[in-house]
Every structure is written in structure tokens, then in C-alpha cells.
Design a protein around this motif. Structure first.
Motif, mmCIF file in Angstrom:
data_model
loop_
_atom_site.group_PDB
_atom_site.id
_atom_site.type_symbol
_atom_site.label_atom_id
_atom_site.label_comp_id
_atom_site.label_asym_id
_atom_site.label_seq_id
_atom_site.Cartn_x
_atom_site.Cartn_y
_atom_site.Cartn_z
ATOM 1 N N UNK A 166 6.775 7.168 -17.393
ATOM 2 C CA UNK A 166 5.177 6.960 -17.401
ATOM 3 C C UNK A 166 4.931 5.740 -17.665
ATOM 4 N N UNK A 167 5.422 4.867 -18.788
ATOM 5 C CA UNK A 167 5.432 3.560 -18.938
ATOM 6 C C UNK A 167 5.478 2.815 -17.794
ATOM 7 N N UNK A 168 6.728 2.835 -17.238
ATOM 8 C CA UNK A 168 7.117 2.086 -15.957
ATOM 9 C C UNK A 168 6.244 2.376 -14.884
ATOM 10 N N UNK A 169 5.827 3.441 -14.593
ATOM 11 C CA UNK A 169 5.041 3.924 -13.503
ATOM 12 C C UNK A 169 3.621 3.260 -13.831
ATOM 13 N N UNK A 220 3.770 9.868 -7.741
ATOM 14 C CA UNK A 220 4.662 10.028 -8.851
ATOM 15 C C UNK A 220 4.157 10.055 -10.063
ATOM 16 N N UNK A 221 3.132 9.133 -10.523
ATOM 17 C CA UNK A 221 2.588 9.236 -11.649
ATOM 18 C C UNK A 221 1.642 10.422 -12.051
ATOM 19 N N UNK A 222 1.056 10.975 -10.960
ATOM 20 C CA UNK A 222 0.285 12.008 -11.302
ATOM 21 C C UNK A 222 1.259 13.253 -11.609
ATOM 22 N N UNK A 249 0.656 -1.157 -0.061
ATOM 23 C CA UNK A 249 0.168 0.043 0.031
ATOM 24 C C UNK A 249 0.828 1.388 0.077
ATOM 25 N N UNK A 250 1.822 1.313 0.752
ATOM 26 C CA UNK A 250 3.082 2.565 0.929
ATOM 27 C C UNK A 250 3.438 2.645 -0.499
ATOM 28 N N UNK A 251 4.092 1.400 -1.066
ATOM 29 C CA UNK A 251 4.597 1.686 -2.627
ATOM 30 C C UNK A 251 3.514 2.006 -3.474
ATOM 31 N N UNK A 252 2.547 1.534 -3.418
ATOM 32 C CA UNK A 252 1.320 2.056 -4.306
ATOM 33 C C UNK A 252 1.000 3.685 -4.344
ATOM 34 N N UNK A 253 0.762 4.013 -3.127
ATOM 35 C CA UNK A 253 0.605 5.348 -2.936
ATOM 36 C C UNK A 253 1.633 6.367 -3.479
ATOM 37 N N UNK A 254 3.125 5.884 -3.237
ATOM 38 C CA UNK A 254 4.175 6.616 -3.853
ATOM 39 C C UNK A 254 4.180 6.607 -5.268
ATOM 40 N N UNK A 255 3.834 5.333 -5.721
ATOM 41 C CA UNK A 255 3.659 5.132 -7.337
ATOM 42 C C UNK A 255 2.662 6.151 -8.008
ATOM 43 N N UNK A 256 1.566 6.081 -7.107
ATOM 44 C CA UNK A 256 0.426 7.139 -7.647
ATOM 45 C C UNK A 256 0.874 8.557 -7.646
#
Length: 118
Positions: free
Chosen positions: A57-60, A18-20, A9-16
Motif C-alpha cells: 500500500x505504501x509503495x502504491x 490496484x490501490x483501491x 496515464x495508463x500506468x496511473x489508472x493501473x496504480x489507482x
């Protein structure tokens, strides 16, 4: 949720986040969100910045989908049947001693006796 779920969940929030941020600084060729950061958003990252931003962007996005599926699998609850849960354990462990295998004979006898009584 276990330790794995919290880490995902923490990694997911960081990825979100960064993606935004990454999508918001990309330049679409017009005056978009990239113009808010002081002109062309890709100029700060060098000549090959468009390809770098596109690859990042593709990686994220790939990480986003993989983490979403992983979180769904980690947080999945086991499927329970309400009917099975309502049956007492004694009835499940020791089935009735009646001759349940010949239920069709009992129905035929009941029908025959009903017809005979009429």
C-alpha cells in the motif's frame, strides 16, 4: 498529450485500480471490507501478510503521488499573457520612434502650458 503522457496515464489508472483493490482487502481488525472476501482477508496471504499489504500500500501510494505530479507537469500548458498576445508583432519588433524616454518632460510641458493659458 504526447506518448509519454499516454503511457503515464495508463500506468496511473493501473496504480489507482490496484490501490483501491489493495485497500479494500485489508483487514482493519473488525468486520470491514476484508470480510467480504471470505473471512480474514490477510489469512490468504500468509502469516506476514499484514506487513506485506502495508508495504504494498505504501509503495502504491507513493507511485500514485509521483505519477500525479508527473502527469501534471506533462500536461501543463505554457502560461500566456493575453495582453502580450493582443499586441501586433510589428509593434513588438520595432518600437515607436517617438522619444518615449522623456515622457515626464512632455507631461511637465503640458502642465506648464495649461497653467499659462489660465
Amino acid at each position: 498529450m504526447g506518448t509519454i503522457g499516454v503511457v503515464l496515464l495508463v500506468i496511473f489508472i493501473i496504480v489507482c485500480v490496484l490501490l483501491v483493490l489493495l485497500v479494500s482487502i485489508q483487514d482493519d481488525g473488525e468486520d470491514g471490507m476484508g470480510g467480504l472476501l471470505g473471512g480474514r482477508g490477510t489469512a490468504a496471504f500468509g502469516a506476514h501478510s499484514a506487513s506485506v499489504l502495508t508495504k504494498a500500500t505504501a509503495v502504491l501510494v507513493t507511485l500514485f503521488f509521483v505519477l500525479t505530479i508527473a502527469l501534471a507537469l506533462v500536461n501543463k500548458k505554457p502560461k500566456t499573457d493575453k495582453f502580450v498576445d493582443s499586441i501586433p508583432e510589428e509593434e513588438i519588433a520595432a518600437p515607436a520612434a517617438s522619444d518615449a524616454g522623456n515622457w515626464w518632460d512632455e507631461a511637465a510641458e503640458t502642465t506648464d502650458s495649461t497653467e499659462a493659458a489660465e
